[in-house]
Design a protein around this motif. Structure first.
Motif, PDB file in Angstrom:
ATOM      1  N   PHE A 168     -46.348 -79.885   2.057  1.00 48.24           N
ATOM      2  CA  PHE A 168     -47.505 -79.760   3.136  1.00 48.24           C
ATOM      3  C   PHE A 168     -46.879 -79.918   4.580  1.00 48.24           C
ATOM      4  CE2 PHE A 168     -49.280 -80.937  -0.769  1.00 48.24           C
ATOM      5  CZ  PHE A 168     -50.463 -80.050  -1.096  1.00 48.24           C
ATOM      6  N   VAL A 169     -47.308 -79.051   5.598  1.00 45.02           N
ATOM      7  CA  VAL A 169     -46.825 -79.193   6.808  1.00 45.02           C
ATOM      8  C   VAL A 169     -47.982 -79.352   7.747  1.00 45.02           C
ATOM      9  CG1 VAL A 169     -45.344 -78.101   8.667  1.00 45.02           C
ATOM     10  CG2 VAL A 169     -44.712 -77.909   6.116  1.00 45.02           C
ATOM     11  N   ASN A 170     -47.581 -80.046   8.907  1.00 45.78           N
ATOM     12  CA  ASN A 170     -48.305 -79.925  10.134  1.00 45.78           C
ATOM     13  C   ASN A 170     -47.364 -79.896  11.366  1.00 45.78           C
ATOM     14  OD1 ASN A 170     -50.466 -79.586  11.718  1.00 45.78           O
ATOM     15  ND2 ASN A 170     -51.196 -81.660  11.585  1.00 45.78           N
ATOM     16  N   ARG A 171     -48.031 -79.208  12.583  1.00 44.91           N
ATOM     17  CA  ARG A 171     -46.931 -79.300  13.771  1.00 44.91           C
ATOM     18  C   ARG A 171     -47.505 -80.112  14.587  1.00 44.91           C
ATOM     19  NH1 ARG A 171     -42.169 -75.777  14.212  1.00 44.91           N
ATOM     20  NH2 ARG A 171     -42.258 -74.769  12.399  1.00 44.91           N
ATOM     21  N   ILE A 172     -46.520 -80.793  15.434  1.00 45.45           N
ATOM     22  CA  ILE A 172     -46.618 -81.791  16.420  1.00 45.45           C
ATOM     23  C   ILE A 172     -46.399 -81.019  17.960  1.00 45.45           C
ATOM     24  CG2 ILE A 172     -44.719 -82.879  16.678  1.00 45.45           C
ATOM     25  CD1 ILE A 172     -46.468 -85.419  16.989  1.00 45.45           C
ATOM     26  N   GLU A 173     -47.032 -81.261  19.016  1.00 45.87           N
ATOM     27  CA  GLU A 173     -46.690 -80.508  20.337  1.00 45.87           C
ATOM     28  C   GLU A 173     -45.456 -81.182  20.883  1.00 45.87           C
ATOM     29  OE1 GLU A 173     -48.866 -79.650  24.583  1.00 45.87           O
ATOM     30  OE2 GLU A 173     -49.958 -81.020  23.096  1.00 45.87           O
ATOM     31  N   CYS A 174     -44.585 -80.146  21.099  1.00 48.04           N
ATOM     32  CA  CYS A 174     -43.374 -80.475  21.891  1.00 48.04           C
ATOM     33  C   CYS A 174     -43.446 -80.189  23.270  1.00 48.04           C
ATOM     34  CB  CYS A 174     -42.090 -79.425  21.270  1.00 48.04           C
ATOM     35  SG  CYS A 174     -40.710 -79.785  22.035  1.00 48.04           S
ATOM     36  N   PHE A 175     -42.810 -81.098  24.254  1.00 42.19           N
ATOM     37  CA  PHE A 175     -42.575 -80.989  25.579  1.00 42.19           C
ATOM     38  C   PHE A 175     -41.189 -80.785  26.058  1.00 42.19           C
ATOM     39  CE2 PHE A 175     -46.244 -83.881  24.278  1.00 42.19           C
ATOM     40  CZ  PHE A 175     -47.174 -83.241  24.965  1.00 42.19           C
ATOM     41  N   ASN A 176     -41.171 -79.529  26.749  1.00 42.20           N
ATOM     42  CA  ASN A 176     -39.746 -79.313  27.283  1.00 42.20           C
ATOM     43  C   ASN A 176     -39.681 -79.644  28.911  1.00 42.20           C
ATOM     44  OD1 ASN A 176     -38.331 -78.265  25.088  1.00 42.20           O
ATOM     45  ND2 ASN A 176     -40.096 -76.441  24.856  1.00 42.20           N
ATOM     46  N   GLU A 186     -38.090 -89.090  27.252  1.00 41.14           N
ATOM     47  CA  GLU A 186     -39.357 -89.345  27.962  1.00 41.14           C
ATOM     48  C   GLU A 186     -40.344 -88.128  27.226  1.00 41.14           C
ATOM     49  OE1 GLU A 186     -36.591 -91.201  30.621  1.00 41.14           O
ATOM     50  OE2 GLU A 186     -36.844 -89.048  29.974  1.00 41.14           O
ATOM     51  N   ASN A 187     -39.995 -87.025  27.143  1.00 43.11           N
ATOM     52  CA  ASN A 187     -40.781 -85.960  26.660  1.00 43.11           C
ATOM     53  C   ASN A 187     -41.117 -86.081  25.194  1.00 43.11           C
ATOM     54  OD1 ASN A 187     -41.717 -84.566  28.834  1.00 43.11           O
ATOM     55  ND2 ASN A 187     -40.249 -83.248  28.931  1.00 43.11           N
ATOM     56  N   LEU A 188     -39.792 -86.723  24.489  1.00 46.35           N
ATOM     57  CA  LEU A 188     -39.790 -86.835  23.165  1.00 46.35           C
ATOM     58  C   LEU A 188     -40.621 -88.037  22.762  1.00 46.35           C
ATOM     59  CD1 LEU A 188     -35.945 -86.034  22.503  1.00 46.35           C
ATOM     60  CD2 LEU A 188     -37.894 -84.930  21.486  1.00 46.35           C
ATOM     61  N   ILE A 189     -40.802 -89.012  23.463  1.00 50.24           N
ATOM     62  CA  ILE A 189     -41.500 -90.352  23.373  1.00 50.24           C
ATOM     63  C   ILE A 189     -42.893 -89.914  23.479  1.00 50.24           C
ATOM     64  CG2 ILE A 189     -42.443 -92.563  24.142  1.00 50.24           C
ATOM     65  CD1 ILE A 189     -39.192 -93.032  24.702  1.00 50.24           C
ATOM     66  N   LYS A 190     -43.338 -88.897  24.464  1.00 49.61           N
ATOM     67  CA  LYS A 190     -44.585 -88.458  24.634  1.00 49.61           C
ATOM     68  C   LYS A 190     -44.977 -87.800  23.569  1.00 49.61           C
ATOM     69  CE  LYS A 190     -47.025 -85.442  27.867  1.00 49.61           C
ATOM     70  NZ  LYS A 190     -46.998 -84.568  29.121  1.00 49.61           N
ATOM     71  N   ILE A 235     -35.042 -91.177  17.414  1.00 46.06           N
ATOM     72  CA  ILE A 235     -33.968 -91.941  18.067  1.00 46.06           C
ATOM     73  C   ILE A 235     -34.531 -92.374  19.549  1.00 46.06           C
ATOM     74  CG2 ILE A 235     -31.670 -92.018  19.333  1.00 46.06           C
ATOM     75  CD1 ILE A 235     -30.638 -89.956  17.324  1.00 46.06           C
ATOM     76  N   ALA A 236     -35.278 -91.492  19.985  1.00 38.81           N
ATOM     77  CA  ALA A 236     -35.801 -92.036  21.519  1.00 38.81           C
ATOM     78  C   ALA A 236     -37.093 -93.094  21.224  1.00 38.81           C
ATOM     79  CB  ALA A 236     -36.305 -90.603  22.091  1.00 38.81           C
ATOM     80  N   ALA A 237     -37.877 -92.638  20.159  1.00 38.75           N
ATOM     81  CA  ALA A 237     -39.462 -93.286  20.109  1.00 38.75           C
ATOM     82  C   ALA A 237     -38.775 -94.642  19.020  1.00 38.75           C
ATOM     83  CB  ALA A 237     -40.198 -92.511  19.431  1.00 38.75           C
ATOM     84  N   THR A 259     -24.109 -81.726  18.708  1.00 37.44           N
ATOM     85  CA  THR A 259     -25.635 -81.619  18.900  1.00 37.44           C
ATOM     86  C   THR A 259     -25.771 -80.332  19.821  1.00 37.44           C
ATOM     87  OG1 THR A 259     -25.778 -82.448  21.213  1.00 37.44           O
ATOM     88  CG2 THR A 259     -25.613 -84.064  19.279  1.00 37.44           C
ATOM     89  N   PRO A 260     -27.147 -79.870  19.876  1.00 38.25           N
ATOM     90  CA  PRO A 260     -27.318 -78.807  20.838  1.00 38.25           C
ATOM     91  C   PRO A 260     -27.932 -79.162  22.069  1.00 38.25           C
ATOM     92  CG  PRO A 260     -29.107 -79.032  19.438  1.00 38.25           C
ATOM     93  CD  PRO A 260     -28.225 -80.129  18.921  1.00 38.25           C
ATOM     94  N   TYR A 261     -28.059 -80.446  22.318  1.00 34.15           N
ATOM     95  CA  TYR A 261     -28.884 -80.949  23.293  1.00 34.15           C
ATOM     96  C   TYR A 261     -28.272 -81.001  24.744  1.00 34.15           C
ATOM     97  CZ  TYR A 261     -30.592 -83.194  19.093  1.00 34.15           C
ATOM     98  OH  TYR A 261     -30.985 -83.389  17.653  1.00 34.15           O
ATOM     99  N   PRO A 262     -28.940 -81.218  25.582  1.00 32.73           N
ATOM    100  CA  PRO A 262     -28.496 -81.407  27.179  1.00 32.73           C
ATOM    101  C   PRO A 262     -27.559 -82.746  27.177  1.00 32.73           C
ATOM    102  CG  PRO A 262     -30.752 -81.209  27.344  1.00 32.73           C
ATOM    103  CD  PRO A 262     -30.706 -81.194  25.989  1.00 32.73           C
ATOM    104  N   LYS A 263     -26.662 -82.824  28.108  1.00 33.81           N
ATOM    105  CA  LYS A 263     -25.560 -84.082  28.046  1.00 33.81           C
ATOM    106  C   LYS A 263     -26.279 -85.319  27.835  1.00 33.81           C
ATOM    107  CE  LYS A 263     -21.423 -85.806  29.934  1.00 33.81           C
ATOM    108  NZ  LYS A 263     -21.726 -87.124  29.294  1.00 33.81           N
ATOM    109  N   LYS A 264     -27.180 -85.767  28.644  1.00 37.15           N
ATOM    110  CA  LYS A 264     -28.020 -86.994  28.568  1.00 37.15           C
ATOM    111  C   LYS A 264     -28.600 -87.247  27.055  1.00 37.15           C
ATOM    112  CE  LYS A 264     -30.892 -89.977  31.239  1.00 37.15           C
ATOM    113  NZ  LYS A 264     -31.856 -90.574  29.894  1.00 37.15           N
TER     114      LYS A 264
END
Length: 223
Positions: A21-29, A34-38, A68-70, A111-116
């Motif tokens: 079973f799956v549920n989605r959580i809102e992502c912030f770009n 900070e946005n991952l913790i949010k 990792i962030a949270a 990783t596909p992420y920004p440098k930071k």
């Protein structure tokens, strides 16, 4: 906005007696700590809405950089508020467990992420006492754009990475189309390859007591 997570899970568990079973959580770009913790602040409510009032054996929080962030303990606490009986797994902690099971210490990381954010992932593995032999990243700032990366392009990029001295290659991010290319990538580069989804699914199956070897998804599943 992850295109891959359900597809990868289903590809591995489709012939097994598992309810998924799956549920989605809102992502912030853009993708920042900070946005991952949010994003993680909504974990309890999102978990509560998966089979409300029913017990679940294992709850998966499918975001590598987000965990990792949270922090794993924060995620676990939030999930267990909604499903106190559930085992909890995340891509980052599953990857650490997988690397240790395979007795791997020296890893190359992509990783596909920004440098930071990429650097924060590197720091996470260093704090877990892994030696990082090399690192490469895409510098993509939007989660939805990560899911649009072509798997053949990803394969080409990874085969050209500097893997000298590495015992394994770790591919971070549940949104990248990595699971389908792991087998041929391992054959091409001659090293063990781990990805976020691969490790996550492997640990999920382990936590629910289904840990028989599975072919087609890398050496981790056959070990």
């Amino acid at each position: 906005s992850d295109y891959m997570i359900e597809k990868d899970f289903i590809n591995v568990i489709k012939d097994k007696n598992i309810d998924f079973f799956v549920n989605r959580i809102e992502c912030f770009n853009p993708l920042t700590s900070e946005n991952l913790i949010k994003m993680s602040e909504k974990v309890t409510d999102v978990t509560k809405d998966i089979l409300p009032g029913e017990k679940i054996d294992c709850v998966v929080y499918a975001c590598t950089s987000g965990t990792i962030a949270a922090g794993y303990e924060s995620i676990k606490t939030k999930i267990n508020r909604a499903k106190p009986e559930a085992e909890v797994t995340t891509p980052s902690t599953a990857s650490i467990k997988a690397l240790k099971k395979l007795n791997i210490n020296k890893i190359a990381i992509f990783t596909p992420y920004p440098k930071k954010l990429n650097d924060e992932v590197i720091d996470f593995f260093k704090k877990e006492n892994f030696q990082i032999t090399s690192n490469s990243y895409f510098d993509i700032a939007s989660d939805i754009d990560i899911g649009k990366v072509d798997s053949n392009y990803l394969y080409d990029v990874l085969t050209k990475m500097d893997l000298k001295g590495a015992e394994a290659l770790f591919i971070s991010c549940t949104a990248l189309p990595a699971l389908s290319i792991i087998d041929k990538l391992e054959k091409k580069i001659g090293k063990i390859v781990l990805s976020s989804n691969q490790a996550l699914i492997w640990e999920t199956l382990d936590k629910i007591g289904i840990n028989k070897p599975i072919k087609g998804f890398g050496k981790l599943f056959t070990n």
